[in-house]
Design a protein around this motif. Structure first.
Motif, short mmCIF file in Angstrom:
data_model
loop_
_atom_site.label_atom_id
_atom_site.label_comp_id
_atom_site.label_asym_id
_atom_site.label_seq_id
_atom_site.Cartn_x
_atom_site.Cartn_y
_atom_site.Cartn_z
N ASP A 54 -18.32 43.58 54.16
CA ASP A 54 -19.14 42.45 53.72
C ASP A 54 -20.35 42.87 52.90
O ASP A 54 -20.89 42.06 52.15
CB ASP A 54 -19.61 41.62 54.92
N ASP A 55 -20.81 44.12 53.06
CA ASP A 55 -22.01 44.58 52.36
C ASP A 55 -21.73 45.38 51.10
O ASP A 55 -22.63 45.69 50.33
CB ASP A 55 -22.86 45.44 53.31
N ALA A 56 -20.48 45.72 50.86
CA ALA A 56 -20.13 46.60 49.74
C ALA A 56 -20.44 45.98 48.38
O ALA A 56 -20.96 46.66 47.49
CB ALA A 56 -18.66 47.00 49.82
N THR A 57 -20.13 44.71 48.21
CA THR A 57 -20.38 44.06 46.91
C THR A 57 -21.86 43.99 46.59
O THR A 57 -22.27 44.28 45.46
CB THR A 57 -19.75 42.65 46.89
N SER A 58 -22.69 43.64 47.58
CA SER A 58 -24.13 43.55 47.32
C SER A 58 -24.72 44.93 47.02
O SER A 58 -25.62 45.05 46.18
CB SER A 58 -24.87 42.87 48.48
N LEU A 59 -24.20 45.97 47.68
CA LEU A 59 -24.66 47.32 47.36
C LEU A 59 -24.29 47.68 45.92
O LEU A 59 -25.11 48.20 45.17
CB LEU A 59 -24.06 48.36 48.32
N SER A 60 -23.08 47.37 45.53
CA SER A 60 -22.62 47.66 44.17
C SER A 60 -23.51 46.97 43.14
O SER A 60 -23.94 47.58 42.16
CB SER A 60 -21.17 47.22 44.00
N LEU A 61 -23.79 45.71 43.36
CA LEU A 61 -24.65 44.96 42.43
C LEU A 61 -26.04 45.56 42.36
O LEU A 61 -26.62 45.70 41.27
CB LEU A 61 -24.72 43.49 42.85
N ALA A 62 -26.60 45.95 43.50
CA ALA A 62 -27.95 46.51 43.53
C ALA A 62 -28.01 47.86 42.81
O ALA A 62 -28.96 48.14 42.07
CB ALA A 62 -28.43 46.64 44.97
N LEU A 63 -27.01 48.70 43.05
CA LEU A 63 -26.99 50.01 42.38
C LEU A 63 -26.88 49.86 40.87
O LEU A 63 -27.51 50.60 40.11
CB LEU A 63 -25.84 50.86 42.91
N ASN A 64 -26.10 48.89 40.43
CA ASN A 64 -25.93 48.68 38.99
C ASN A 64 -27.16 48.08 38.32
O ASN A 64 -27.23 48.07 37.09
CB ASN A 64 -24.69 47.83 38.73
N LYS A 65 -28.13 47.60 39.09
CA LYS A 65 -29.37 47.07 38.54
C LYS A 65 -30.45 48.15 38.36
O LYS A 65 -31.49 47.88 37.78
CB LYS A 65 -29.92 45.96 39.43
N ILE A 66 -30.20 49.35 38.86
CA ILE A 66 -31.20 50.42 38.71
C ILE A 66 -31.23 50.82 37.24
O ILE A 66 -30.21 51.18 36.66
CB ILE A 66 -30.85 51.62 39.62
N PRO A 67 -32.43 50.77 36.62
CA PRO A 67 -32.54 51.06 35.18
C PRO A 67 -32.10 52.48 34.81
O PRO A 67 -32.32 53.43 35.56
CB PRO A 67 -34.02 50.88 34.89
N GLU A 68 -31.50 52.60 33.64
CA GLU A 68 -31.11 53.87 33.03
C GLU A 68 -30.23 54.71 33.95
O GLU A 68 -30.35 55.93 34.00
CB GLU A 68 -32.35 54.66 32.62
N LEU A 69 -29.31 54.04 34.67
CA LEU A 69 -28.40 54.73 35.56
C LEU A 69 -27.02 54.12 35.44
O LEU A 69 -26.85 52.91 35.60
CB LEU A 69 -28.89 54.63 37.01
N ASP A 70 -26.04 54.95 35.10
CA ASP A 70 -24.64 54.51 35.06
C ASP A 70 -24.02 54.79 36.41
O ASP A 70 -24.14 55.90 36.95
CB ASP A 70 -23.87 55.24 33.97
N VAL A 71 -23.33 53.79 36.96
CA VAL A 71 -22.80 53.86 38.31
C VAL A 71 -21.30 53.56 38.28
O VAL A 71 -20.86 52.61 37.64
CB VAL A 71 -23.51 52.83 39.24
N LEU A 72 -20.54 54.37 39.00
CA LEU A 72 -19.11 54.14 39.19
C LEU A 72 -18.86 54.22 40.69
O LEU A 72 -19.24 55.19 41.33
CB LEU A 72 -18.28 55.19 38.45
N ILE A 73 -18.23 53.17 41.24
CA ILE A 73 -17.98 53.11 42.68
C ILE A 73 -16.48 53.02 42.92
O ILE A 73 -15.80 52.20 42.32
CB ILE A 73 -18.70 51.90 43.31
#
Length: 169
Positions: A54-73
């Motif tokens: 239940d928390d995985a999607t919100s974590l993904s969204l939050a990580l992708n909002k960190i400036p100047e950081l490319d994220v792959l999950i």
């Protein structure tokens, strides 16, 4: 509960790891393992996180909002333990193109999985040349001979020094 492997690359800056750890914590994730580095002025990392579905999607969204950081999950399945032992291997030699390709090709011939690889090159104080070192953590099947692997690696070049961790022998 699911396991995520998160790969990150971006502009390095003070406080970035704290931002990552806080983001994981705020979204109820449990930071299990990581390898984080600064390479060529960039932050590069990989993190393993356990988190409720239940928390995985919100974590993904939050990580992708960190400036100047490319994220792959990526979801990572929980796998059974293999019939192998982890061994440390260090390969050292005069720096030249192709060392990693040659060594990893030989390791692959033995069906060995590389868990971790760290490399660096540094000036050799006495010779004025450059010495290349590769440190491996290898999952080696319990039926594979370390002596056979060592001989195969040493046969790649006259100047390669191959050392297994003394505790592994």
């Amino acid at each position: 509960m699911k396991q995520l492997v998160i790969t990150l690359i971006g502009t390095d800056r003070p406080g970035l790891v704290e931002t990552l750890s806080d983001t994981v914590f705020q979204h109820h994730g449990s930071w299990q393992a990581s390898s984080l580095s600064k390479l060529a002025g960039k932050f590069a990392g990989i993190i393993q996180v356990d988190i409720k579905d239940d928390d995985a999607t919100s974590l993904s969204l939050a990580l992708n909002k960190i400036p100047e950081l490319d994220v792959l999950i990526a979801d990572a399945p929980h796998l059974p333990e293999p019939d192998s032992t982890t061994h440390s291997l260090t390969v050292t030699g005069n720096d030249r193109s192709g060392i990693i390709q040659e060594v990893t090709r030989e390791i692959a011939k033995f069906g060995i999985n590389i868990n971790n690889l760290e490399t660096h090159a540094q000036s050799a104080a006495n010779s004025g040349g450059v010495i290349f070192t590769a440190d491996f953590d290898l999952d080696i099947a319990n039926t594979t001979s370390l002596d056979d692997l060592g001989e195969a690696l040493e046969g790649l070049s006259d100047d390669l020094i191959v050392e297994f961790d003394a505790n592994d022998i």
